[in-house]
Design an enzyme around this catalytic site. Structure first.
Site, PDB file in Angstrom:
ATOM      1  N   LYS A   1      62.517  25.404  25.357  1.00  0.00           N
ATOM      2  CA  LYS A   1      62.597  24.573  24.150  1.00  0.00           C
ATOM      3  C   LYS A   1      64.033  24.200  23.782  1.00  0.00           C
ATOM      4  CE  LYS A   1      58.148  24.589  22.960  1.00  0.00           C
ATOM      5  NZ  LYS A   1      57.366  23.345  22.919  1.00  0.00           N
TER       6      LYS A   1
ATOM      7  N   GLU B   1      58.885  21.086  13.356  1.00  0.00           N
ATOM      8  CA  GLU B   1      57.610  21.778  13.228  1.00  0.00           C
ATOM      9  C   GLU B   1      57.598  22.899  14.242  1.00  0.00           C
ATOM     10  OE1 GLU B   1      58.029  19.320  15.276  1.00  0.00           O
ATOM     11  OE2 GLU B   1      57.124  20.153  17.083  1.00  0.00           O
TER      12      GLU B   1
ATOM     13  N   SER C   1      58.131  28.933  31.764  1.00  0.00           N
ATOM     14  CA  SER C   1      58.710  28.252  30.598  1.00  0.00           C
ATOM     15  C   SER C   1      59.297  29.191  29.547  1.00  0.00           C
ATOM     16  CB  SER C   1      57.656  27.348  29.958  1.00  0.00           C
ATOM     17  OG  SER C   1      56.514  28.108  29.573  1.00  0.00           O
TER      18      SER C   1
END
Ligand code: PLP
Lengths: 254, 393
Positions: free
Chosen positions: B89, B111, B377
């Site tokens: 991220k 968010e 990830s």
């Protein structure tokens, strides 16, 4: 002639009310519309409830959630409204988000609107370019006026573009906000109302968002052709129920 | 066939910007500026420098020997779990905070579902001294307490989304409403390859560092840039978009996207959007999404909060529709077991999102000589509670 055009030609300022179809209870829709007309309201926006209303504040969100819980659907709303033109003659506009319309089928939806006697649509998340490219011809075929929004942040160029694409009125969002966010207008809004008025647009403007009483209605309509009240009316319905609609309208008109 | 975004903001029939006029000035400004800004030498320099010195890139491409033996194929892991803040991220939030600065914005909103994107956003806001507000569903706040605490330590305000189902979809609605209310000073850092154009493309480009590195790393290790397959899990689709990006037009590379089946695709408790979704509009984007016949958006379910989204980025909808990517749905149970396998065989505890990707090794057979690159990830620290409960550890 479309009832919206007819109404806009009358000399008076337009009082328009928004409510969510299927709220407070599922079958209040027709009664609310009839009572609003009886009490002198000039135009009505009927809200088609959506699960994810991005541009709405807590009041309208909550009414949409409740309406969906009550069982409201697009087909049911059309069914409730099928005889509405036997008793109601003021302009009726459906207001909602684009996805339910897309799922119903845009052409089917527009056709149904024409059958019932709906005069216009407000779909805030159907953008101007997509409308012009894909849907304008369909809306026109079924005699529907499409209404676009402008805000204090909308550039003059963009406003001119929207004015050129509009054929009815422009929905002038009073401030940078979702629905129901504020009460009362300050200097910023005054300046914005004047700026738009000075642009001498071809379409009249009707102000919405943040109008809650006769004072804000007066302020909003000093320059604009009319004003739309939504959240304040929903709050009233929540507190006082559907039998006192006249009381709310009188309070605005006084 | 073009798999990238076209000049109008579409991937085939998916994408676009279905936004209310209130958002138009900001989204339009971003659309006009983002490619120009990303091409500026000073932007590239700062972005690359931060990815290297702050995030710790390049992330290793690791040959997983024991996993390869077990499944009789050549498995490589792209170690995004080793990034600062523990997931991919941060690649996107570094890029977007630099973008926000150049757009003259001073206030950041985001968010978050599991809290990974919220933490990554709070981190870069601390780094740049910017105000940060993170919207998070009330239910997620309760079940992701450590990430809420992290965001607070990093100086962010965490605001509960109280509407709807009070999870990721509603947090996204609240962030969009905040942006409508604060159009002048605020930039919205969307956390996945979703939202109105240009967000899906911008986020994809920031994440594309993943496949860019895979190419030269694999060349070093195997003498060829292209693996036989790249595999990634899909929530909104940002880690997958980054993993696929440089291989989209390499015909010999197979692309596999793994969705969360939850309790099973037909159980009514699932997030397998490609199977259950239909074309519609969610958060400003035309894509595949889970909805009722009446066009109301439905609630997804997955054990992994990061995959618990009722839509999928428009690029992935296009990859699905054109058949360019193979989509596989993996249940909660399969993912949890895969997480355990990776922990035991390789000493790596993966995020449950990433575990979904590995789970396909049980059912999707690869040949012994084939090279399969999995994007790992994120790391599993945030999911320990879920692992503990599931395995009664
Ligand atoms: C570790 C990890 N992987 C994957 C995802 C899913 O998001 P995306 O599909 O955008 O990569 C998340 C989201 O929170 C995540 O934290």
């Amino acid at each position: 002639m479309n009832r919206i055009h007819q109404k806009l030609q009358e000399g008076k300022k337009i009082l328009s009310l928004y409510f969510t179809a299927g709220y407070p209870t599922l079958n209040d829709t027709v009664k609310i519309i009839q009572d609003l007309e009886k009490n002198g309201v000039d135009m009505i926006e009927i809200g088609l409830p959506f699960s994810d209303p991005l541009a709405d504040g807590p009041t309208i969100q909550a009414s949409s959630t409740q309406a969906l819980k009550n069982g409201m659907t697009t087909s049911l709303l059309f069914q409730q409204l099928k005889d509405i033109r036997k008793s109601v003659s003021i302009p009726l506009i459906l207001m909602g988000y684009f996805n339910p319309v897309l799922q119903y089928g845009v052409e089917e939806f527009c056709k149904k609107c024409q059958e019932i006697g709906i005069d216009g649509l407000i779909l805030p998340d159907l953008p101007l370019d997509v409308y012009q490219e894909n849907y304008e011809a369909i809306f026109k075929k079924y005699g529907l006026v499409n209404i676009f929004l402008i805000t204090p942040q909308t550039s003059d160029d963009r406003i001119r573009q929207i004015d050129a694409a509009s054929d009815g009125f422009i929905y002038m969002v009073s401030s940078a906000s979702v629905t129901g966010s504020q009460d009362g207008f300050g200097n910023n809004q005054e300046a914005y109302f004047e700026r738009i008025s000075d642009m001498r647009l071809k379409n009249p403007q009707i102000v919405g968002f943040g109008i809650s009483n006769s004072e804000t209605f007066q302020q909003a309509t000093k320059h604009a052709k009319g004003a739309i009240i939504g959240s304040a009316f929903i709050k009233f319905l929540t507190q006082k129920g559907v039998d006192k609609v006249g009381e709310f309208v009188k309070g605005i008109q006084k | 066939m073009n798999y990238n975004v076209d000049e109008k903001g579409y991937y085939g029939e998916f994408g676009g910007a279905f936004i209310p006029e209130m958002l138009y000035p900001n989204v339009e400004n971003l659309r006009q500026q983002y490619l120009k800004i990303m091409a500026e030498p000073s932007f590239k320099k700062e972005f690359d420098q931060l990815l290297k010195d702050y995030v710790g890139r390049p992330s290793p491409l690791y040959f997983a020997k024991r996993l390869s033996e077990k499944y009789n194929t050549k498995v490589y892991l792209k170690r995004e779990d080793l990034n600062h803040t523990g997931a991919h991220k941060v690649n996107n939030t570094i890029g977007q905070i630099l973008m926000a600065k150049r757009l003259g914005k001073t206030r950041i909103i985001a968010e978050t579902g599991a809290g990974q994107h919220g933490v990554a956003t709070a981190t870069v806001c601390a780094l740049m001294g910017m105000e940060c507000i993170v919207y998070m569903g009330e239910i997620d706040i309760a079940r992701q307490a450590p990430n809420v605490a992290r965001m607070k330590m990093l100086g962010a305000k965490v605001r509960p989304a109280l509407s709807g189902s009070r999870t990721l979809k509603d947090a996204t609605n609240e962030a969009i409403r905040d942006w409508i209310n604060n159009p002048v000073d605020t930039h919205y850092i969307i956390g996945s390859a979703i939202g109105p154009h240009p967000y899906p493309d911008m986020v994809t480009r920031f994440q594309s560092v993943i496949s860019e590195e895979i190419k030269w790393q694999l060349k070093e290790k195997e003498g060829r840039e292209n693996p036989d397959y790249v595999v990634a899990c899909i929530g909104g689709g940002s880690n997958a978009a980054g993993t696929f990006y440089h291989f989209l037009h390499e015909k010999e590379v197979g692309i596999i996207a793994v969705e969360a089946a939850g309790l099973g695709v037909d159980s009514g408790e699932s997030a397998a959007t490609s199977v259950l979704g239909k074309m519609g509009i969610i958060h400003g984007c035309k894509t595949l999404l889970m909805q009722t016949a009446d066009g109301q958006i439905t609630e997804p379910y997955s054990i992994s909060a990061g995959l618990d989204y009722p839509g999928v980025g428009p690029m992935h909808a296009h990859l699905y529709k054109t058949g360019r990517a193979e989509f596989i749905a993996v249940t909660d149970d399969e993912a949890m077991q895969a997480g355990m396998v990776l922990s035991k065989l390789e000493g790596i505890i993966p995020a449950i999102e990433s575990s979904h990707a590995f789970a396909i090794l049980e059912t999707r057979k690869f040949r012994p000589e084939e090279i399969v690159v999995f994007n790992l990830s994120g790391r599993g620290d945030k999911d320990l509670d879920t692992y503990i409960k599931y395995f009664k550890l």
